[in-house]
Write a protein that holds these residues in place. Structure first.
Motif, PDB file in Angstrom:
ATOM      1  N   GLN A   1       5.558   8.632  12.668  1.00  0.00           N
ATOM      2  CA  GLN A   1       5.377   7.298  13.251  1.00  0.00           C
ATOM      3  C   GLN A   1       6.538   6.351  13.023  1.00  0.00           C
ATOM      4  O   GLN A   1       6.439   5.156  13.289  1.00  0.00           O
TER       5      GLN A   1
ATOM      6  N   LEU B   1       0.734   8.417  -4.873  1.00  0.00           N
ATOM      7  CA  LEU B   1       0.499   7.831  -3.552  1.00  0.00           C
ATOM      8  C   LEU B   1       0.533   6.307  -3.620  1.00  0.00           C
ATOM      9  O   LEU B   1       1.049   5.642  -2.727  1.00  0.00           O
ATOM     10  N   ASN B   2       0.004   5.775  -4.714  1.00  0.00           N
ATOM     11  CA  ASN B   2       0.081   4.326  -4.893  1.00  0.00           C
ATOM     12  C   ASN B   2       1.513   3.849  -5.075  1.00  0.00           C
ATOM     13  O   ASN B   2       1.897   2.805  -4.565  1.00  0.00           O
TER      14      ASN B   2
ATOM     15  N   ILE C   1       3.085   3.663  -1.660  1.00  0.00           N
ATOM     16  CA  ILE C   1       2.693   2.469  -0.902  1.00  0.00           C
ATOM     17  C   ILE C   1       3.385   1.229  -1.480  1.00  0.00           C
ATOM     18  O   ILE C   1       3.875   0.379  -0.746  1.00  0.00           O
ATOM     19  N   SER C   2       3.448   1.165  -2.803  1.00  0.00           N
ATOM     20  CA  SER C   2       4.105   0.007  -3.431  1.00  0.00           C
ATOM     21  C   SER C   2       5.577  -0.075  -3.043  1.00  0.00           C
ATOM     22  O   SER C   2       6.107  -1.150  -2.770  1.00  0.00           O
TER      23      SER C   2
ATOM     24  N   GLU D   1       6.950   1.131  -0.375  1.00  0.00           N
ATOM     25  CA  GLU D   1       7.030   0.741   1.035  1.00  0.00           C
ATOM     26  C   GLU D   1       6.856  -0.772   1.165  1.00  0.00           C
ATOM     27  O   GLU D   1       7.619  -1.439   1.860  1.00  0.00           O
ATOM     28  N   GLU D   2       5.846  -1.288   0.458  1.00  0.00           N
ATOM     29  CA  GLU D   2       5.599  -2.733   0.543  1.00  0.00           C
ATOM     30  C   GLU D   2       6.768  -3.533  -0.016  1.00  0.00           C
ATOM     31  O   GLU D   2       7.019  -4.650   0.416  1.00  0.00           O
TER      32      GLU D   2
ATOM     33  N   ALA E   1       0.205  11.314   4.711  1.00  0.00           N
ATOM     34  CA  ALA E   1      -1.088  10.777   5.161  1.00  0.00           C
ATOM     35  C   ALA E   1      -1.207   9.288   4.849  1.00  0.00           C
ATOM     36  O   ALA E   1      -1.992   8.595   5.475  1.00  0.00           O
ATOM     37  N   VAL E   2      -0.437   8.791   3.889  1.00  0.00           N
ATOM     38  CA  VAL E   2      -0.610   7.384   3.519  1.00  0.00           C
ATOM     39  C   VAL E   2       0.601   6.500   3.782  1.00  0.00           C
ATOM     40  O   VAL E   2       0.492   5.277   3.715  1.00  0.00           O
TER      41      VAL E   2
END
Lengths: 224, 782
Positions: free
Chosen positions: B295, B332-333, B336-337, B339-340, B370-371
């Protein structure tokens, strides 16, 4: 087909979350609204329907519909619309990600999605009603594979009738789950007006299992 | 092949079959066996439109749909033969999607999809197909499985098209640019678009693909966009309009074209006329350094990109633990962190000696994808691990790394080539890291030449000039910077650099790292590897984007920094003191950490747990049972307590917090509705139980294996559908057979007390709170 005008009602989200009038803090209300907004941003509600003459059987374009219940349901119908609606895959990605961070948010997001897919199915239903009205027909309520003795195994054939895979991206797993998970498929009968078929709102509202339905409790809906 | 260098492909099969009175309810491929004359007649009509390629009627010929490999061979052989008999110049084996969705959104594995395609390809080769057309793909990973199946099992040319909705994305969220880049790099002979849309709607997406594809473009639109709300499927675009629309795309650079749903021999004949009136125009092939996920596309065209470094076990206890247990939640966290925090790519390293790195890295890559939509940099020195991770990866990844040693070049570069990955080259060789910048440049050049010899394009080679510790060898910091400049200017390739090493052994390392980072940017560094959670580094990145002109009109900078001073003021506002129970009951996560820290000054960790946190969560549970709370309120409380536990674990180390018992949770095979299980997991872990979460769609055998291996005494299974409750019964049966000394609780929408007994469970957990009660019964205690 896609409609950006769909809304998520907070009262609906609360209903799917099993809310029974407990005191709500402003924080919780704000969190529900925020998560619902995320859902609206990620969702791509889309739907399609196609109308088939009801052949003896009953059958739709050669696909024989099995079971007493669907036969009774379509009795008197001259036509039957096959419809499917989905929110697409992005909401599932967001949900996986949210779940990684907070089960609480995941749960609210899930309920918001259920409220939205119901709204999308209702919108599609509305277009079928318009189609019927233009032809002097009235519509019955949505009936899906898995209701009563209408076998879930017919899901594949039903979706195949409207090419729901290439048109909407809805596929089935071996265990007959629809993917994206927030998808709905249904048959809607079109009847001559004089039969006096009554119709109400969404299929849940009319379902006899409404109060005991555990799907609703988990915020999924049964796909109808 | 054809007129003026264009290649003409036929149009719709289904539409033509319907015209001849055939019903499309069943599998259209079976008509090759039941109605060969009609299929051949359709092909012949297209042959009469002088097409170069006839697409055999094999779209859905896979053993999942047809039932057996033998049937696939039979249907494919007949399909190819009928096209041949109709007089086709070239016959394409046609491969459509498998019809089942791949993980993580679906339940089919990459290998299963690959095997289905492989069977069809082998049948096609045997039947004498001239080429393969993979079409109507929505899932980039499935497209990759099909493409690899063709390339690994045949020498046939392969064209591949994906299908896009009106918003310019496939159903799975891939856009035309991502598709063009990824499928070109994987070695398709042509990439493009088919189905879904008419020529007018397809054109902008084709133009986008032309900007990114490095191979010829193929287009096969529908005869217009059918109106989904008209109650019937009708295609409105006639032959002339269709051909005129495609003519504009031929002018733009498309060289291979045909039709999809609703097109007829007349449409294709009209298209032929458009081809005859033109000559091919191949636009300049772009040479851009680009990475993709399913994506997301990250381009280094006038742009830097930050690679997040946090997913690496070196010096990180929690990452090590996650890799050892394959419980990736922490990682995974972190993803995400990062990325943020603004990372553009994530480095992924699973290098621990005691684990099966290839298996773990592959699983980790899948779990991460997936995340997070960020492209990944797959980081390993083990070629086997790199290959498995690259194969599983959806998109075009970066491989980190190859170096100047012969052994490394020989083993790593073929993997990068095969999977279309970009590759980081480290400027070291058999003699180590040279001191002098000029010598590092020489190694870089050697790596670049070797890569090009393997067919890897220059723009896919990235050079890491290697950062050495300034405190041990002060002169070398400037040599590294010099090398970055030399490589950038002399070789014209992009550079990667990890910055953290520079300050090893110094106090306040971030100060030195940030200065080094800015200096490296000035020398031409394009991809720093750093911790994006460090404000100082990201400040340097944001500032450089302004100075280099990448951040046009400083828009991003202004947006992020205009309120900076205000934020600082806010963060110094003292927090109010509230007792832990009321914080938990109101779910105020912002306050719990400070409250627990304050409590730890007076009490031991165990006292804080037993006297404060457990009573607080019990109070929330009581309210839920009395109906004063509904489930989200209970969950908010549970998550608040969890943050409190985290503070204690960080303070005391995991060993200090005693587990009340180990519980295995799984959503059974075939089912991927796992929210109920996740809620139970959340709650139980806050009652102090250790949860082994096997996820969703879990095979019965795995539940049995882990239960026995970990001596688990309570197993929780969830299933949503009546169809998957069967898998639940099967899992419990196998558990009993294995002699596992465990009790089983089950939950899920369609279950009740009676049904639970029927499947052989010991307990029915009506809701999450009930599961906590059951756990108390099994393990005892409060």
């Amino acid at each position: 087909m896609p409609d950006s005008e769909l809304k998520i009602e907070r009262s609906e989200v609360l209903r799917y979350l099993g809310y029974r009038g407990q005191a709500l803090t402003p924080e919780l209300e704000a969190q529900i609204d925020d998560v619902s907004q995320m859902c609206l941003e990620a969702a791509k509600p889309r739907w399609a329907f196609e109308v088939f003459p009801v052949e003896p059987g009953p059958a739709l374009r050669g696909v024989r519909l099995l079971g007493e219940d669907i036969r009774r349901h379509l009795a008197g119908a001259t036509h039957c619309a096959v419809m499917a609606a989905t929110l697409g895959f992005e909401v599932e990605r967001v949900m996986l990600r949210l779940g990684q961070r907070s089960t609480f948010s995941e749960m609210i997001f899930n309920a918001a999605c259920t409220a939205l897919i119901e709204a999308a199915a209702d919108a599609c239903d509305g277009q079928i009603r318009d189609y019927a009205r233009a032809r002097g027909l009235v519509t019955g309520y949505r009936y899906s594979p898995g209701y009563g003795d209408f076998p879930l195994e017919q899901q594949r054939a039903v979706l195949g009738l409207i090419a729901a895979d290439t048109r909407l991206g809805i596929t089935l797993t071996d265990s007959l789950l629809m993917l994206p998970k927030k998808s709905v498929s249904a048959l809607v009968g079109l009847y001559p007006e004089e039969l006096g078929v009554k119709r109400g709102g969404s299929s849940c509202e009319r379902c006899e299992n409404r109060d005991s339905c555990a799907f609703r409790k988990e915020g999924y809906g049964c796909g109808g | 092949m054809a007129a003026n260098g264009f290649t003409l492909i036929d149009g719709a099969m289904g539409t033509e079959l319907q015209k001849r009175g055939l019903r499309t309810g069943g599998l259209p491929e079976l008509l090759n066996l039941t109605d060969p004359d009609i299929v051949r007649a359709v092909h012949r009509d297209y042959v009469n439109s002088e097409v170069d390629i006839i697409t055999a009627n094999t779209f859905g010929a896979n053993s999942k749909k047809l039932g057996s490999v033998e049937k696939v061979e039979e249907v494919v052989a007949a399909g190819i033969r009928l096209a041949r008999e109709a007089g086709a110049k070239n016959v394409a084996l046609d491969l459509g999607p498998t019809g089942a969705l791949l993980a993580p959104m679906g339940a089919m594995s990459f290998e299963e999809a690959y095997d289905l395609f492989r069977e069809a390809v082998l049948a096609g080769v045997k039947a004498g197909a001239d080429l393969v057309i993979i079409e109507t793909m929505s899932d980039l990973l499935e497209a990759k499985a099909a493409l690899l199946a063709v390339k690994e099992n045949s020498d046939l040319p392969v064209y591949i098209t994906m299908t896009f909705m009106a918003d310019g994305r496939t159903f799975l969220g891939t856009d035309p640019a991502v598709a063009a880049v990824t499928l070109s790099s994987l070695g398709a002979d042509a990439v493009g678009i088919n189905c879904s849309l008419g020529p007018a709607e397809t054109e902008p997406f084709v133009r986008e693909m032309l900007r990114w594809a490095t191979v010829p473009l193929i287009v096969q639109p529908n005869a217009g966009l059918p109106d989904a709300t008209s109650g019937e499927t009708v295609y409105h675009v006639g032959p002339e309009e269709f051909a005129a629309g495609l003519g504009r795309m031929l002018d733009a650079g498309v060289t291979i074209a045909g039709g999809c749903c609703g097109t007829t021999p007349a449409h294709i004949a009209a298209l032929r006329a458009e081809m005859e009136r033109r000559t091919t125009k191949r636009p300049e092939v772009p040479h851009r350094t680009v990475f993709t996920s399913g994506q997301r596309l990250v381009s280094l065209h006038n742009s830097i990109a930050v690679i997040g470094e946090r997913i690496n076990p070196t010096g990180k206890k929690k990452v090590k633990e996650a890799l050892r247990t394959s419980n990736f939640d922490y990682i995974l966290n972190e993803a995400i962190s990062q990325e943020e925090a603004g990372a553009d790519l994530l480095d992924v390293n699973a290098g621990l000696p005691e684990i099966d790195e290839p298996a773990v890295l592959e699983r980790l890559v899948r779990a991460l994808q997936a995340v997070t939509p960020l492209p990944l940099q797959i980081d390993s020195s083990d070629p086997a691990a790199l290959e498995r991770a690259c194969r599983a990866y959806c998109g075009k990844p970066v491989i980190n790394s190859v170096n100047g040693k012969e052994e490394s070049l020989r083993t790593i570069l073929p993997i990068a080539k095969k999977y279309g990955a970009a590759v980081v080259g480290l400027t070291l060789d058999e003699n180590g890291i040279p001191d002098k910048a000029e010598d590092r440049l020489k190694i870089a050049e050697k790596i670049l030449n070797a890569a090009q010899a393997y067919g890897i394009p220059r723009e896919d080679v990235l050079i890491d000039c290697l950062t050495l510790t300034v405190s041990t060898n002060q002169a070398l910091a400037l040599e590294t910077l010099e090398a970055v400049e030399l490589v950038t200017n002399e070789l014209g390739v992009k550079t990667v650099l990890g910055v953290s090493n520079i300050s090893f052994g110094l106090p306040a390392r971030e100060v030195v790292n940030a200065a080094f980072l800015s200096a490296a940017f000035a020398k031409g560094l394009t991809m720093p590897i750093l911790n994006p959670m460090s404000r100082r580094y990201m400040d340097a990145v944001a500032a450089w984007r302004v100075l280099s002109g990448e951040d046009a009109n400083s828009e991003r900078y202004i947006k992020s920094y205009v309120n900076l001073s205000e934020e600082k003021i806010m963060s110094t506002t003292p927090t109010e003191q509230v007792d832990i129970t009321s914080i938990v009951l109101s779910g105020r996560k912002m306050l719990i950490k400070d409250a627990v820290k304050a409590a730890l000054q007076e009490k031991s960790p165990m006292e804080v747990i037993n006297d404060l946190l457990i009573p607080a969560i019990n109070a929330a549970g009581d309210k839920f049972e009395k109906g004063e709370f509904f489930l989200p309120q209970l969950m908010a409380s549970a998550e608040t307590v969890k943050l409190g536990f985290d503070v204690i674990r960080d303070r005391a180390g995991t060993g200090q917090v005693v587990s009340k018992g180990k519980i295995l949770l799984a959503t059974v095979k075939g089912d991927i509705h796992d929210i109920g299980k996740n809620i139970v997991k959340m709650l139980l872990s806050n009652y102090g139980y250790e949860i082994v979460d096997l996820g969703r769609d879990v095979p019965p055998e795995l539940v049995v294996e882990v239960t026995n291996r970990e001596h688990i005494r309570l197993v929780g299974l969830s299933a949503l559908m009546t169809t998957t409750v069967k898998a639940m019964a099967e899992t419990i049966r196998l558990l009993r057979e294995s002699g596992a000394d465990c009790r089983v609780m089950v939950g899920g929408a369609v279950l009740n007390e009676e049904y639970a007994r029927l499947v052989g469970a010991d307990f029915y957990a009506r809701d999450a709170q009930e599961s906590a009660r059951i756990a108390r019964e099994v393990f005892g205690g409060a």
